[in-house]
Design an enzyme around this catalytic site. Structure first.
Site, PDB file in Angstrom:
ATOM      1  CD  GLN A  10      -3.243   0.463   2.047  1.00 18.27           C
ATOM      2  OE1 GLN A  10      -3.264  -0.649   2.556  1.00 18.27           O
ATOM      3  NE2 GLN A  10      -4.146   1.382   2.329  1.00 18.27           N
ATOM      4  CB  SER A  94       2.355  -4.946   3.769  1.00 22.36           C
ATOM      5  OG  SER A  94       1.231  -4.903   4.610  1.00 22.36           O
ATOM      6  CG  LEU A  95      -1.086  -4.863  -0.468  1.00 21.62           C
ATOM      7  CD1 LEU A  95      -1.527  -5.456  -1.806  1.00 21.62           C
ATOM      8  CD2 LEU A  95      -1.717  -3.522  -0.263  1.00 21.62           C
ATOM      9  NE  ARG A 119      -3.097  -8.149   4.856  1.00 22.16           N
ATOM     10  CZ  ARG A 119      -2.333  -7.083   4.690  1.00 22.16           C
ATOM     11  NH1 ARG A 119      -2.775  -6.082   3.923  1.00 22.16           N
ATOM     12  NH2 ARG A 119      -1.138  -7.007   5.261  1.00 22.16           N
ATOM     13  CG  HIS A 203       2.307  -4.336   9.355  1.00 32.64           C
ATOM     14  ND1 HIS A 203       2.132  -5.666   9.039  1.00 32.64           N
ATOM     15  CD2 HIS A 203       2.113  -3.642   8.203  1.00 32.64           C
ATOM     16  CE1 HIS A 203       1.851  -5.773   7.753  1.00 32.64           C
ATOM     17  NE2 HIS A 203       1.832  -4.557   7.226  1.00 32.64           N
ATOM     18  CD  GLN A 252       1.564  -9.475   5.728  1.00 33.26           C
ATOM     19  OE1 GLN A 252       0.399  -9.100   5.769  1.00 33.26           O
ATOM     20  NE2 GLN A 252       2.184  -9.768   4.601  1.00 33.26           N
TER      21      GLN A 252
END
Length: 313
Positions: A10, A94-95, A119, A203, A252
């Site tokens: 992102q 991440s994503l 998510r 996170h 994660q």
């Protein structure tokens, strides 16, 4: 002379991304249609036309970025490229780890789109608006940032969320604690401590409710062994075991994105070139700051697809 493929997270999104891929490659266009069908809405129109503020929303940006990455992969594959044949590893920020896994066949594109929508919504809902925050800390040693987080937390949550390399760390947690930690980092000698315009404290331990949601969501999809090993954000070790991958994806949500260590691991394990698949060039820039011996290339446009095919021929 190994090659690895990385997938952006992102922040790389931009209105219009992936449009020329869809225009140049029918296989890429089908990815966007597949994502639209999976979500039951015209996300492609939002990706290509905006408005930007709607695309920026976490629940939209996450599946949108995955769609662009998978469109680029399909464009490459339409001309004979094989991830299994050319890639030693995949990883995503991440994503982007979901994009990497979808590219490697761990889940279908449709399931990846639905998982990322879940998510995004779950991460947004985990903490009431305004109660969490994130800040970028530039030019301060990790031990000093960790000490500032511990001093600021005082029973609250404040922790390193992203280790992006090149002297950039991102902290996340309760707003008051993050603001205090940023101030302490400046006092400790940070070049900059910048509060980020984000919608939630990603996170961090505050994302625990979202981790529970994703555990259930991942349990409900068909999972396959990826065609190449994936390097996990939270462990910086490769695996092809579907159950282990799912566990790491859950971890994660609340764990640190260890991107500096990821690039260092690639360099220590024979990777000489990193291809960033999808929108933007953020990961390529980070990689150059972490290890200048690793070559980088971005693959997010039709022209970049052609250049990549020529380089990998």
């Amino acid at each position: 002379m190994a090659v690895a493929f990385t997938f952006p997270g992102q922040g790389s999104q931009a209105v219009g991304m992936g449009k020329d891929l869809a225009e140049a490659f029918p296989e890429a266009r089908r990815i966007f249609q597949e994502v639209d069908d999976a979500l039951g809405e015209n996300l492609s129109k939002l990706i290509w036309e905006g408005p930007e503020e709607t695309l920026m929303l976490t629940a939209n940006a996450q599946p949108a970025l995955m769609a662009v990455s998978l469109a680029a992969i399909r464009a490459l594959e339409s001309r004979g490229f094989s991830l299994k044949g050319k890639g030693a590893y995949v990883a995503g920020h991440s994503l982007g780890e979901y994009s990497a896994l979808a590219a490697a066949g761990f889940v279908s594109v449709a399931d990846a789109a639905r998982l990322l929508r879940i998510r995004g919504n779950a991460m947004q809902a985990a903490v009431p608006a305004g109660e969490g925050a994130m800040a970028a800390i530039i030019g301060l040693e990790q031990a000093d940032v960790e000490a500032a987080c511990a001093e600021a937390a005082k029973g609250s949550v404040c922790q390193i969320a992203n280790d992006n390399g090149g002297g950039q760390l991102v902290i996340s947690g309760a707003r008051a604690a993050v603001e205090l930690a940023a101030k302490l980092c400046t006092e400790k000698g940070a070049k900059r401590a910048l509060m980020l315009q984000v919608s939630a404290p990603f996170h961090s331990a505050l994302m625990a409710p979202a981790a529970n949601v994703m555990r259930d969501a991942l349990a409900g999809v068909t999972k396959n062994a990826p065609v190449v090993p994936v390097l996990s954000n939270v462990t910086v070790s490769p695996t092809s075991d579907p159950d282990e991958i799912a566990r790491r994806l859950v971890e994660q949500i609340t764990g640190r994105v260890r991107w500096r260590e990821t690039v260092e691991w690639f360099g220590a394990n024979g990777v000489t070139t990193l291809y960033e698949i999808g929108a933007g060039k953020v990961l390529s820039g980070l990689a150059r700051r972490i290890n200048r011996d690793i070559a980088t290339a971005s693959v997010g446009s039709a022209a970049e697809v052609e250049a990549t095919l020529a380089a990998l021929a």
